[in-house]
Design an enzyme around this catalytic site. Structure first.
Site, PDB file in Angstrom:
ATOM      1  N   HIS A   1      -3.236  -5.879   2.472  1.00  0.00           N
ATOM      2  CA  HIS A   1      -2.821  -6.019   3.872  1.00  0.00           C
ATOM      3  C   HIS A   1      -3.303  -7.374   4.370  1.00  0.00           C
ATOM      4  O   HIS A   1      -4.083  -8.049   3.705  1.00  0.00           O
ATOM      5  CB  HIS A   1      -3.477  -4.940   4.739  1.00  0.00           C
TER       6      HIS A   1
ATOM      7  N   CYS B   1       0.820  -1.214   0.000  1.00  0.00           N
ATOM      8  CA  CYS B   1       0.000   0.000   0.000  1.00  0.00           C
ATOM      9  C   CYS B   1       0.859   1.271   0.000  1.00  0.00           C
ATOM     10  O   CYS B   1       1.413   1.602  -1.039  1.00  0.00           O
ATOM     11  CB  CYS B   1      -0.986  -0.058   1.156  1.00  0.00           C
TER      12      CYS B   1
HETATM   13  N1  GLN Z   1      -1.842   6.841   2.415  1.00  0.00           N
HETATM   14  C1  GLN Z   1      -2.043   5.958   1.297  1.00  0.00           C
HETATM   15  C2  GLN Z   1      -3.430   6.021   0.698  1.00  0.00           C
HETATM   16  O1  GLN Z   1      -4.383   6.291   1.396  1.00  0.00           O
HETATM   17  C3  GLN Z   1      -1.692   4.549   1.710  1.00  0.00           C
HETATM   18  C4  GLN Z   1      -2.638   3.977   2.723  1.00  0.00           C
HETATM   19  C5  GLN Z   1      -2.183   2.626   3.237  1.00  0.00           C
HETATM   20  O2  GLN Z   1      -1.017   2.350   3.267  1.00  0.00           O
HETATM   21  N2  GLN Z   1      -3.101   1.809   3.685  1.00  0.00           N
HETATM   22  O3  GLN Z   1      -3.575   5.773  -0.476  1.00  0.00           O
END
Ligand code: GLN
Length: 263
Positions: A198, A99
């Site tokens: 995740h 992510c």
């Molecule tokens: N901040 C990034 C987004 O919202 C990644 C979020 C995350 O790592 N879950 O796209």
């Protein structure tokens, strides 16, 4: 490096910045799957501001909020264009990035101020803010056939969408969920893998863990994965249940998304 007999070095990068979603567990899984095979493994946790060793075999980068994501990118040399992670990849290390990790390994992403920020350029992909709501919920991904593994499960929680260039291929096609935002998930280039999954993704998908490990160490002995297979089967059924219970255009987001937003 472990390929020559010592303990495999696994660097967990910045869990204090990119540890919001439990992705640090990916380092534990890599180490444990080696130890179960009688191979020594050492996890080195690198916190923000610490020097990043460039000589490890594996690097794990997790997800996080927009501000810590930008700090992590800067510390890894996104502005200078070449840092310890680039050196490690050039020396043959494997990287798993999830992510925010995927986004900072790309060429650019959007910072907390809404302005384009430099990525590390280790993956040929660029991320911007998505047009709609955050993508939140269970995800099912049909992996790229070249990865040779069963369907991947995990969950996503991100606002960004990601577009790949010619130098990377997706990690897979999204069966349920959003991923990159165009029907694909993640990006792969050599031993560098990024995904929106995740879970931790390696706990939920041991075949992906072994793919990362064997990309550096060569073929590995099989393990008894009946426990994690049971989790995969349960999560796949859950994703199917969510898909049939929510809107057809964004299958797995509705119920779980509402549950998560409630709290
Ligand atoms: N901040 C990034 C987004 O919202 C990644 C979020 C995350 O790592 N879950 O796209």
């Amino acid at each position: 490096m472990s390929a020559s007999g010592g303990a495999a070095g696994i660097v967990l990068l910045y869990p204090d910045l990119l540890g919001t979603y439990g992705d640090s567990g990916n380092a534990t899984i890599l180490a444990q799957r080696l130890r179960w095979r009688g191979r020594p493994a050492e996890v080195v946790t690198v916190l923000a501001g610490d020097p990043v060793p460039a000589s490890a075999d594996f690097y794990v980068v997790g997800g996080g909020e927009d501000l810590p994501q930008s700090l992590a990118a800067r510390q890894l040399g996104a502005v200078q264009g070449y840092g310890p992670l680039h050196r490690a990849v050039d020396a043959g290390a494997a990287v798993l990035a999830v992510c925010a990790g995927l986004q900072i390994l790309g060429t650019s992403f959007v910072g907390p101020d809404g302005i384009r920020a430099e990525g590390l350029g280790l993956l040929d992909c660029a991320s911007v803010q998505g047009p709609g709501q955050r993508a939140v919920g269970e995800m099912v991904v049909e992996p790229d056939p070249s990865l040779g593994m069963p369907v991947l499960t995990g969950y996503e929680n991100h606002g960004g969408v990601t577009t790949l260039g010619n130098g990377a291929r997706p990690a897979g096609r999204v069966r349920s969920g959003v991923g990159n935002g165009d029907g694909t998930d993640g990006a792969v280039s050599g031993r560098v893998i990024g995904t929106y999954l995740h879970g931790p993704v390696l706990a939920r998908n041991p075949a992906l863990a072994d793919h990362v490990l064997s990309s550096v160490l060569g073929p590995l002995e099989p393990l008894d994965d009946r426990d994690s297979d049971a989790l995969r089967v349960e999560r796949l059924a859950a994703a199917r249940g969510l898909a049939s219970a929510s809107a057809p255009s964004t299958p797995a987001r509705g119920l779980l998304g509402r549950a998560l937003r409630r709290g």
